[in-house]
Motif scaffolding. Structure first.
Motif, PDB file in Angstrom:
ATOM      1  N   LEU A  73      -1.694   2.269  -4.429  1.00  0.00           N
ATOM      2  CA  LEU A  73      -2.641   3.175  -4.983  1.00  0.00           C
ATOM      3  C   LEU A  73      -3.447   3.294  -3.639  1.00  0.00           C
ATOM      4  O   LEU A  73      -3.891   2.348  -2.677  1.00  0.00           O
ATOM      5  CB  LEU A  73      -3.658   2.451  -5.928  1.00  0.00           C
ATOM      6  CG  LEU A  73      -4.795   3.500  -6.438  1.00  0.00           C
ATOM      7  CD1 LEU A  73      -5.216   2.973  -7.783  1.00  0.00           C
ATOM      8  CD2 LEU A  73      -6.064   3.103  -5.650  1.00  0.00           C
ATOM      9  N   THR A  74      -3.914   4.681  -3.348  1.00  0.00           N
ATOM     10  CA  THR A  74      -4.557   4.958  -1.978  1.00  0.00           C
ATOM     11  C   THR A  74      -5.599   5.754  -2.519  1.00  0.00           C
ATOM     12  O   THR A  74      -5.229   6.882  -3.055  1.00  0.00           O
ATOM     13  CB  THR A  74      -3.451   5.695  -0.918  1.00  0.00           C
ATOM     14  OG1 THR A  74      -2.621   4.523  -0.827  1.00  0.00           O
ATOM     15  CG2 THR A  74      -4.263   5.877   0.313  1.00  0.00           C
ATOM     16  N   LEU A  75      -6.791   5.711  -2.093  1.00  0.00           N
ATOM     17  CA  LEU A  75      -7.867   6.601  -2.309  1.00  0.00           C
ATOM     18  C   LEU A  75      -8.343   6.999  -0.923  1.00  0.00           C
ATOM     19  O   LEU A  75      -8.376   6.368   0.063  1.00  0.00           O
ATOM     20  CB  LEU A  75      -9.272   5.756  -2.767  1.00  0.00           C
ATOM     21  CG  LEU A  75      -9.068   5.360  -4.386  1.00  0.00           C
ATOM     22  CD1 LEU A  75     -10.126   4.200  -4.663  1.00  0.00           C
ATOM     23  CD2 LEU A  75      -9.322   6.719  -5.393  1.00  0.00           C
ATOM     24  N   SER A  76      -8.693   8.275  -0.841  1.00  0.00           N
ATOM     25  CA  SER A  76      -9.196   9.047   0.339  1.00  0.00           C
ATOM     26  C   SER A  76     -10.213  10.043   0.016  1.00  0.00           C
ATOM     27  O   SER A  76     -10.258  10.704  -0.984  1.00  0.00           O
ATOM     28  CB  SER A  76      -8.008   9.839   0.997  1.00  0.00           C
ATOM     29  OG  SER A  76      -7.390  10.641   0.103  1.00  0.00           O
ATOM     30  N   ASN A  77     -11.346  10.003   0.909  1.00  0.00           N
ATOM     31  CA  ASN A  77     -12.318  10.827   0.761  1.00  0.00           C
ATOM     32  C   ASN A  77     -12.914  11.279   2.363  1.00  0.00           C
ATOM     33  O   ASN A  77     -13.541  10.670   2.936  1.00  0.00           O
ATOM     34  CB  ASN A  77     -13.564  10.379   0.129  1.00  0.00           C
ATOM     35  CG  ASN A  77     -14.482  11.321  -0.049  1.00  0.00           C
ATOM     36  OD1 ASN A  77     -14.306  12.430  -0.016  1.00  0.00           O
ATOM     37  ND2 ASN A  77     -15.801  10.726  -0.404  1.00  0.00           N
ATOM     38  N   GLY A  78     -12.333  12.336   2.706  1.00  0.00           N
ATOM     39  CA  GLY A  78     -12.351  13.084   4.129  1.00  0.00           C
ATOM     40  C   GLY A  78     -11.700  11.925   5.063  1.00  0.00           C
ATOM     41  O   GLY A  78     -10.455  11.785   4.821  1.00  0.00           O
ATOM     42  N   ASN A  79     -12.336  11.127   6.033  1.00  0.00           N
ATOM     43  CA  ASN A  79     -11.878  10.303   6.892  1.00  0.00           C
ATOM     44  C   ASN A  79     -11.598   8.840   6.364  1.00  0.00           C
ATOM     45  O   ASN A  79     -11.114   8.098   6.984  1.00  0.00           O
ATOM     46  CB  ASN A  79     -12.491  10.523   8.326  1.00  0.00           C
ATOM     47  CG  ASN A  79     -12.330  11.573   9.041  1.00  0.00           C
ATOM     48  OD1 ASN A  79     -11.497  12.187   8.973  1.00  0.00           O
ATOM     49  ND2 ASN A  79     -13.626  11.940   9.760  1.00  0.00           N
ATOM     50  N   ARG A  80     -12.274   8.614   5.162  1.00  0.00           N
ATOM     51  CA  ARG A  80     -12.460   7.403   4.708  1.00  0.00           C
ATOM     52  C   ARG A  80     -11.179   7.211   3.844  1.00  0.00           C
ATOM     53  O   ARG A  80     -10.663   7.960   3.023  1.00  0.00           O
ATOM     54  CB  ARG A  80     -13.515   7.099   3.809  1.00  0.00           C
ATOM     55  CG  ARG A  80     -13.654   5.835   3.341  1.00  0.00           C
ATOM     56  CD  ARG A  80     -15.161   5.357   2.731  1.00  0.00           C
ATOM     57  NE  ARG A  80     -15.460   3.974   2.404  1.00  0.00           N
ATOM     58  CZ  ARG A  80     -16.547   3.594   2.515  1.00  0.00           C
ATOM     59  NH1 ARG A  80     -17.838   4.125   2.582  1.00  0.00           N
ATOM     60  NH2 ARG A  80     -16.651   2.293   2.117  1.00  0.00           N
ATOM     61  N   LYS A  81     -10.551   5.975   3.980  1.00  0.00           N
ATOM     62  CA  LYS A  81      -9.364   5.633   2.858  1.00  0.00           C
ATOM     63  C   LYS A  81      -9.329   4.320   2.632  1.00  0.00           C
ATOM     64  O   LYS A  81      -9.767   3.315   3.448  1.00  0.00           O
ATOM     65  CB  LYS A  81      -8.156   6.081   4.050  1.00  0.00           C
ATOM     66  CG  LYS A  81      -6.920   5.742   3.274  1.00  0.00           C
ATOM     67  CD  LYS A  81      -5.628   6.049   3.961  1.00  0.00           C
ATOM     68  CE  LYS A  81      -5.314   7.332   4.206  1.00  0.00           C
ATOM     69  NZ  LYS A  81      -3.874   7.611   4.773  1.00  0.00           N
ATOM     70  N   ALA A  82      -8.753   3.844   1.412  1.00  0.00           N
ATOM     71  CA  ALA A  82      -8.672   2.249   0.856  1.00  0.00           C
ATOM     72  C   ALA A  82      -7.283   2.620   0.156  1.00  0.00           C
ATOM     73  O   ALA A  82      -6.884   3.313  -0.558  1.00  0.00           O
ATOM     74  CB  ALA A  82      -9.788   1.976   0.212  1.00  0.00           C
ATOM     75  N   SER A  83      -6.696   1.180   0.242  1.00  0.00           N
ATOM     76  CA  SER A  83      -5.406   1.395  -0.300  1.00  0.00           C
ATOM     77  C   SER A  83      -5.416  -0.209  -1.024  1.00  0.00           C
ATOM     78  O   SER A  83      -6.075  -1.129  -0.350  1.00  0.00           O
ATOM     79  CB  SER A  83      -4.346   1.398   0.632  1.00  0.00           C
ATOM     80  OG  SER A  83      -4.128   2.771   1.173  1.00  0.00           O
ATOM     81  N   VAL A  84      -4.278  -0.156  -1.935  1.00  0.00           N
ATOM     82  CA  VAL A  84      -4.223  -1.505  -2.485  1.00  0.00           C
ATOM     83  C   VAL A  84      -2.746  -1.561  -3.292  1.00  0.00           C
ATOM     84  O   VAL A  84      -2.100  -0.583  -3.467  1.00  0.00           O
ATOM     85  CB  VAL A  84      -5.059  -1.787  -3.794  1.00  0.00           C
ATOM     86  CG1 VAL A  84      -4.846  -0.981  -4.878  1.00  0.00           C
ATOM     87  CG2 VAL A  84      -5.092  -3.241  -4.351  1.00  0.00           C
ATOM     88  N   GLY A  85      -2.163  -3.010  -3.225  1.00  0.00           N
ATOM     89  CA  GLY A  85      -0.777  -3.144  -3.507  1.00  0.00           C
ATOM     90  C   GLY A  85      -0.882  -4.014  -4.769  1.00  0.00           C
ATOM     91  O   GLY A  85      -1.722  -4.298  -5.424  1.00  0.00           O
ATOM     92  N   PRO A  86       0.481  -4.229  -5.206  1.00  0.00           N
ATOM     93  CA  PRO A  86       0.519  -4.956  -6.600  1.00  0.00           C
ATOM     94  C   PRO A  86      -0.134  -6.409  -6.728  1.00  0.00           C
ATOM     95  O   PRO A  86      -0.549  -6.762  -7.480  1.00  0.00           O
ATOM     96  CB  PRO A  86       1.878  -5.146  -6.570  1.00  0.00           C
ATOM     97  CG  PRO A  86       2.644  -4.859  -5.398  1.00  0.00           C
ATOM     98  CD  PRO A  86       1.753  -3.975  -4.573  1.00  0.00           C
ATOM     99  N   GLU A  87      -0.247  -6.757  -5.320  1.00  0.00           N
ATOM    100  CA  GLU A  87      -1.062  -8.348  -5.467  1.00  0.00           C
ATOM    101  C   GLU A  87      -2.568  -8.387  -5.843  1.00  0.00           C
ATOM    102  O   GLU A  87      -2.973  -9.333  -6.238  1.00  0.00           O
ATOM    103  CB  GLU A  87      -0.960  -8.896  -3.929  1.00  0.00           C
ATOM    104  CG  GLU A  87      -1.808  -8.298  -2.866  1.00  0.00           C
ATOM    105  CD  GLU A  87      -1.180  -6.881  -2.294  1.00  0.00           C
ATOM    106  OE1 GLU A  87      -1.981  -6.343  -1.522  1.00  0.00           O
ATOM    107  OE2 GLU A  87      -0.287  -6.548  -2.550  1.00  0.00           O
ATOM    108  N   SER A  88      -3.242  -7.332  -5.815  1.00  0.00           N
ATOM    109  CA  SER A  88      -4.501  -6.802  -6.438  1.00  0.00           C
ATOM    110  C   SER A  88      -4.769  -6.234  -7.453  1.00  0.00           C
ATOM    111  O   SER A  88      -5.682  -5.532  -7.445  1.00  0.00           O
ATOM    112  CB  SER A  88      -5.209  -6.541  -5.198  1.00  0.00           C
ATOM    113  OG  SER A  88      -5.257  -7.567  -3.954  1.00  0.00           O
ATOM    114  N   ALA A  89      -3.534  -5.995  -8.137  1.00  0.00           N
ATOM    115  CA  ALA A  89      -3.640  -5.015  -9.265  1.00  0.00           C
ATOM    116  C   ALA A  89      -3.022  -5.506 -10.816  1.00  0.00           C
ATOM    117  O   ALA A  89      -2.190  -6.283 -10.418  1.00  0.00           O
ATOM    118  CB  ALA A  89      -3.131  -3.741  -9.029  1.00  0.00           C
ATOM    119  N   SER A  90      -3.634  -5.222 -11.725  1.00  0.00           N
ATOM    120  CA  SER A  90      -3.235  -5.646 -12.992  1.00  0.00           C
ATOM    121  C   SER A  90      -2.817  -4.167 -13.732  1.00  0.00           C
ATOM    122  O   SER A  90      -3.781  -3.584 -13.753  1.00  0.00           O
ATOM    123  CB  SER A  90      -4.215  -6.278 -13.786  1.00  0.00           C
ATOM    124  OG  SER A  90      -3.601  -6.563 -15.244  1.00  0.00           O
TER     125      SER A  90
END
Length: 472
Positions: A73-90
């Motif tokens: 899962l990757t969120l982006s807003n302009g130059n800002r970005k945040a990603s997460v993989g299965p280790e931090s997701a249910s």
């Protein structure tokens, strides 16, 4: 009534909610151990078996389980970005999912304009981003989920929170039938506990945003499983009434285990609903020990799968031991043991959901007066919680059915701290004695309970009951 003992309830619950059973998830080996334990209690009481396999009523299900492999899962807003993989997701996602740069709609559950956000926002084709559940936000969360079902977002992403027992996504359905249900009754929920995603969430305004999300989820896995309701029958003594019955029920499942990580991972579910389950067992012992049998039969049932969407009770409603037209009432027991309610101590009190929907609540009130228990209508929760437990499945089938509880909310609700040492056993025994009196009055009365003809909230159940009785 003296047979209903605080010490006996403590002994039963200390096993049923022990770490050995690993939270009694549906399905799991812990759930199977619990079913065998309850069946042994019914056998000891001398109840007649009510299942297809002794005391066990078997349901053949297909388990669809969310697949974390390859999740991103990757969120982006302009130059800002945040990603997460299965280790931090249910994941509670029951289809293969590949979304690329889909617009984000943010719901702020703590905002004063929540109603406006929920009702006024266009979420169709968007990913809804919202806070994960906390005790403070549990009320708003329940409210918006009912609306989100029709809002048609692609995915719901829940950020942070204290968990409150969100399990890994599992969907169960009966073999040969359509899709069943999963956590929170939504198709696609991703719960993430990542600091970067939380910061990204906090930076967004409520409502439509300029943020975009990319999500990839692999196809789920499917496995056939067997689960069981546990059913025992105390056969009635009256030739004219013994083929009719009163039900006393509870769900014996809970939430299982938290994902791997540090600390306590077991949702022991002592109060929710181990307390209701051991109360059913205790009531079975007490009523079966009486030399005088009630006129109607009394059926004791513990259900699987309540936490997965009242699955066991809905299965029973479709496969009843007694015809539904001859099932006169159901008293469902939930959260009977904790008196440390978030609304203050609940000593010698019990509340009923759907208060006034049927004459069953009149019987419970009278039993309360006879035993020193205040049976009352909660001003908010009596109506709001009617659809949130196994009584709803029986009510939908026309049976006058209500849930009785001591505390609607308490510390550790759906948390790993809900353990047997926190139960007020003396108070639970007193409330169980009141339930025993109510059961006997229902079972011995020649007149069956009725849905209220003057309460509009009971109208659809009354019509179903009339239809059922015409076809009995």
């Amino acid at each position: 009534m003296a047979r209903i003992s605080a010490d006996s309830l403590r002994g039963r619950l200390s096993f049923l909610s022990s770490d050995l059973l690993e939270g009694r998830d549906t399905p799991s080996s812990g759930l199977d151990i619990a079913a065998a334990y309850i069946a042994s209690g019914f056998r000891r009481a001398g109840l007649e078996p009510g299942g297809d396999d002794g005391y066990l009523q078997t349901a053949h299900l297909v388990e669809t389980r969310a697949n974390p492999r390859g999740f991103e899962l990757t969120l982006s807003n302009g130059n800002r970005k945040a990603s997460v993989g299965p280790e931090s997701a249910s994941l509670s996602v029951f289809r293969e999912l590949h979304l690329k740069r889909v617009p984000v709609y943010k719901l702020d559950l703590s905002a004063r304009n929540l109603e406006e956000q929920v009702h006024g926002g266009d979420m169709n084709g968007r990913v809804v981003l919202m806070q994960g559940p906390t005790r403070k936000l549990l009320g708003p969360l329940r409210k918006v989920f009912a609306i989100l079902r029709s809002a048609n977002p692609d995915v719901i992403v829940m950020v942070g929170g204290d968990g409150l027992g969100i399990p890994e996504g599992v969907r169960l359905r009966e073999e040969g039938r359509g899709e069943g249900t999963g956590a929170y009754f939504a198709d696609s929920i991703v719960h993430v506990t990542d600091a970067g995603i939380a910061e990204f969430f906090a930076s967004l305004p409520a409502g439509k945003t300029q943020a975009l999300v990319t999500i990839n989820v692999s196809a789920p896995t499917q496995t056939p499983v067997k689960v069981h309701n546990v059913i025992g029958i105390l056969r009635g003594s009256d030739p004219a009434l013994k083929d009719t019955c009163v039900l006393v029920t509870a769900h014996y499942d809970h939430l299982g285990l938290k994902p791997p990580g540090p600390g306590d991972r077991i949702y022991n579910g002592a109060n929710d609903d181990g307390s209701g389950t051991v109360s059913v067992m205790e009531l079975a012992d007490a009523l079966a020990a009486s030399r005088v049998r009630p006129r109607r039969s009394v059926v004791f049932i513990t259900f699987y799968g309540e936490e997965k969407g009242v699955l066991g009770s809905r299965y029973y409603a479709e496969h009843p031991v007694f015809p539904l037209g001859k099932t006169v009432a159901d008293i469902n027991l939930e959260q009977m043991g904790r008196t440390d309610s978030t609304e203050g101590p609940q000593i010698a009190n019990a509340s009923v959901t759907g208060f006034g929907y049927s004459t069953v609540t009149d019987t419970l009130e009278l039993a309360g007066r006879l035993t020193g228990i205040r049976v009352y209508k909660h001003p908010k929760n009596s109506d709001a919680y009617f659809a949130l437990s196994d009584n709803q499945a029986l009510a939908d089938a026309g049976v006058p059915a209500h849930t009785l509880c001591v505390a609607f909310d308490y510390p550790d609700y759906h948390g790993v701290g809900d353990e047997w040492t926190k139960i007020d056993y003396n108070n639970m025994a007193k409330v169980d004695r009141m339930v025993a009196v109510a059961l006997l009055r229902l079972a011995n009365s020649a007149r069956a309970p009725e849905w209220s003809a003057t309460n509009p909230l009971a109208a659809r159940y009354l019509e179903t009951r009339r239809s059922t009785m015409r076809g009995r």
